[in-house]
Scaffold this motif. Structure first.
Motif, PDB file in Angstrom:
ATOM      1  N   PRO A   1      23.343  -7.917 -14.556  1.00  0.00           N
ATOM      2  CA  PRO A   1      24.653  -7.496 -15.048  1.00  0.00           C
ATOM      3  C   PRO A   1      24.660  -6.104 -15.669  1.00  0.00           C
ATOM      4  N   THR A   2      23.494  -5.609 -16.090  1.00  0.00           N
ATOM      5  CA  THR A   2      23.374  -4.275 -16.684  1.00  0.00           C
ATOM      6  C   THR A   2      22.229  -3.536 -15.989  1.00  0.00           C
ATOM      7  N   PRO A   3      22.161  -2.209 -16.129  1.00  0.00           N
ATOM      8  CA  PRO A   3      21.019  -1.495 -15.539  1.00  0.00           C
ATOM      9  C   PRO A   3      19.686  -1.994 -16.088  1.00  0.00           C
ATOM     10  N   GLU A   4      19.631  -2.246 -17.395  1.00  0.00           N
ATOM     11  CA  GLU A   4      18.394  -2.730 -18.008  1.00  0.00           C
ATOM     12  C   GLU A   4      17.990  -4.095 -17.461  1.00  0.00           C
ATOM     13  N   ALA A   5      18.959  -4.975 -17.285  1.00  0.00           N
ATOM     14  CA  ALA A   5      18.666  -6.307 -16.741  1.00  0.00           C
ATOM     15  C   ALA A   5      18.195  -6.201 -15.290  1.00  0.00           C
ATOM     16  N   ALA A   6      18.825  -5.330 -14.511  1.00  0.00           N
ATOM     17  CA  ALA A   6      18.408  -5.148 -13.113  1.00  0.00           C
ATOM     18  C   ALA A   6      16.978  -4.612 -13.046  1.00  0.00           C
ATOM     19  N   LEU A   7      16.619  -3.666 -13.940  1.00  0.00           N
ATOM     20  CA  LEU A   7      15.246  -3.165 -13.972  1.00  0.00           C
ATOM     21  C   LEU A   7      14.264  -4.276 -14.320  1.00  0.00           C
ATOM     22  N   GLY A   8      14.607  -5.101 -15.296  1.00  0.00           N
ATOM     23  CA  GLY A   8      13.742  -6.222 -15.664  1.00  0.00           C
ATOM     24  C   GLY A   8      13.566  -7.196 -14.520  1.00  0.00           C
ATOM     25  N   GLU A   9      14.654  -7.505 -13.842  1.00  0.00           N
ATOM     26  CA  GLU A   9      14.578  -8.396 -12.681  1.00  0.00           C
ATOM     27  C   GLU A   9      13.784  -7.734 -11.563  1.00  0.00           C
ATOM     28  N   GLY A  10      13.914  -6.408 -11.453  1.00  0.00           N
ATOM     29  CA  GLY A  10      13.156  -5.672 -10.446  1.00  0.00           C
ATOM     30  C   GLY A  10      11.658  -5.761 -10.675  1.00  0.00           C
ATOM     31  N   TYR A  11      11.228  -5.653 -11.931  1.00  0.00           N
ATOM     32  CA  TYR A  11       9.812  -5.821 -12.259  1.00  0.00           C
ATOM     33  C   TYR A  11       9.324  -7.181 -11.770  1.00  0.00           C
ATOM     34  N   ASP A  12      10.110  -8.220 -12.084  1.00  0.00           N
ATOM     35  CA  ASP A  12       9.729  -9.587 -11.679  1.00  0.00           C
ATOM     36  C   ASP A  12       9.695  -9.739 -10.167  1.00  0.00           C
ATOM     37  N   ALA A  13      10.703  -9.190  -9.490  1.00  0.00           N
ATOM     38  CA  ALA A  13      10.770  -9.300  -8.025  1.00  0.00           C
ATOM     39  C   ALA A  13       9.583  -8.591  -7.376  1.00  0.00           C
ATOM     40  N   LEU A  14       9.254  -7.410  -7.872  1.00  0.00           N
ATOM     41  CA  LEU A  14       8.137  -6.660  -7.306  1.00  0.00           C
ATOM     42  C   LEU A  14       6.821  -7.399  -7.531  1.00  0.00           C
ATOM     43  N   HIS A  15       6.642  -7.955  -8.712  1.00  0.00           N
ATOM     44  CA  HIS A  15       5.429  -8.724  -9.009  1.00  0.00           C
ATOM     45  C   HIS A  15       5.294  -9.905  -8.042  1.00  0.00           C
ATOM     46  N   SER A  16       6.379 -10.646  -7.852  1.00  0.00           N
ATOM     47  CA  SER A  16       6.362 -11.792  -6.926  1.00  0.00           C
ATOM     48  C   SER A  16       6.109 -11.348  -5.496  1.00  0.00           C
ATOM     49  N   TYR A  17       6.726 -10.250  -5.110  1.00  0.00           N
ATOM     50  CA  TYR A  17       6.568  -9.702  -3.755  1.00  0.00           C
ATOM     51  C   TYR A  17       5.097  -9.400  -3.484  1.00  0.00           C
ATOM     52  N   LEU A  18       4.452  -8.685  -4.425  1.00  0.00           N
ATOM     53  CA  LEU A  18       3.052  -8.302  -4.237  1.00  0.00           C
ATOM     54  C   LEU A  18       2.118  -9.511  -4.273  1.00  0.00           C
ATOM     55  N   GLU A  19       2.399 -10.472  -5.152  1.00  0.00           N
ATOM     56  CA  GLU A  19       1.596 -11.706  -5.196  1.00  0.00           C
ATOM     57  C   GLU A  19       1.700 -12.474  -3.883  1.00  0.00           C
ATOM     58  N   THR A  20       2.901 -12.522  -3.317  1.00  0.00           N
ATOM     59  CA  THR A  20       3.109 -13.240  -2.059  1.00  0.00           C
ATOM     60  C   THR A  20       2.359 -12.567  -0.916  1.00  0.00           C
ATOM     61  N   LEU A  21       2.440 -11.231  -0.842  1.00  0.00           N
ATOM     62  CA  LEU A  21       1.684 -10.523   0.196  1.00  0.00           C
ATOM     63  C   LEU A  21       0.196 -10.830   0.080  1.00  0.00           C
ATOM     64  N   GLU A  22      -0.318 -10.780  -1.136  1.00  0.00           N
ATOM     65  CA  GLU A  22      -1.740 -11.041  -1.355  1.00  0.00           C
ATOM     66  C   GLU A  22      -2.101 -12.478  -0.987  1.00  0.00           C
ATOM     67  N   ALA A  23      -1.272 -13.442  -1.383  1.00  0.00           N
ATOM     68  CA  ALA A  23      -1.534 -14.856  -1.083  1.00  0.00           C
ATOM     69  C   ALA A  23      -1.534 -15.119   0.417  1.00  0.00           C
ATOM     70  N   LEU A  24      -0.703 -14.391   1.154  1.00  0.00           N
ATOM     71  CA  LEU A  24      -0.623 -14.566   2.608  1.00  0.00           C
ATOM     72  C   LEU A  24      -1.663 -13.737   3.355  1.00  0.00           C
ATOM     73  N   GLY A  25      -2.427 -12.949   2.615  1.00  0.00           N
ATOM     74  CA  GLY A  25      -3.459 -12.122   3.245  1.00  0.00           C
ATOM     75  C   GLY A  25      -2.929 -10.882   3.929  1.00  0.00           C
ATOM     76  N   HIS A  26      -1.713 -10.476   3.593  1.00  0.00           N
ATOM     77  CA  HIS A  26      -1.132  -9.261   4.169  1.00  0.00           C
ATOM     78  C   HIS A  26      -1.579  -8.054   3.355  1.00  0.00           C
ATOM     79  N   PRO A  27      -1.709  -6.904   3.988  1.00  0.00           N
ATOM     80  CA  PRO A  27      -2.112  -5.712   3.231  1.00  0.00           C
ATOM     81  C   PRO A  27      -1.022  -5.304   2.240  1.00  0.00           C
ATOM     82  N   LEU A  28      -1.447  -4.780   1.110  1.00  0.00           N
ATOM     83  CA  LEU A  28      -0.490  -4.301   0.124  1.00  0.00           C
ATOM     84  C   LEU A  28      -0.028  -2.902   0.517  1.00  0.00           C
ATOM     85  N   PRO A  29       1.267  -2.604   0.354  1.00  0.00           N
ATOM     86  CA  PRO A  29       1.764  -1.262   0.672  1.00  0.00           C
ATOM     87  C   PRO A  29       1.084  -0.208  -0.188  1.00  0.00           C
ATOM     88  N   ASP A  30       1.042   1.009   0.307  1.00  0.00           N
ATOM     89  CA  ASP A  30       0.484   2.140  -0.420  1.00  0.00           C
ATOM     90  C   ASP A  30       1.327   2.381  -1.673  1.00  0.00           C
TER      91      ASP A  30
END
Length: 83
Positions: A36-65
């Motif tokens: 709902p706010t820029p700060e909240a979107a940034l916080g959610e973005g941190y969480d989304a990125l963390h989950s994204y990278l964990e999922t790539l690693e769990a699936l054995g996919h290479p991590l982006p540069d």
């Protein structure tokens, strides 16, 4: 909130998009979040990125540069624009 994040965009959402703010990580296809706010979107973005990278690693996919990080300044509603 002074932290390093990969290159991203933060934009206000239009009323037909549900309002609030959207953060997208262009180097991480499909990784995005909103809030709902820029700060909240940034916080959610941190969480989304963390989950994204964990999922790539769990699936054995290479991590982006991760060399293209940017230092994000503190974001306020006035700086982004109110809706």
């Amino acid at each position: 909130m002074n932290s390093l994040l990969p290159r991203c965009t933060l934009r206000p959402l239009a009323p037909d998009e549900g309002e609030g703010y959207l953060i997208e990580f262009s180097d991480y296809p499909g990784c995005m979040a909103d809030g709902p706010t820029p700060e909240a979107a940034l916080g959610e973005g941190y969480d989304a990125l963390h989950s994204y990278l964990e999922t790539l690693e769990a699936l054995g996919h290479p991590l982006p540069d991760a060399r293209r990080h940017q230092h994000l300044p503190e974001v306020s509603a006035e700086a982004v624009g109110s809706h």
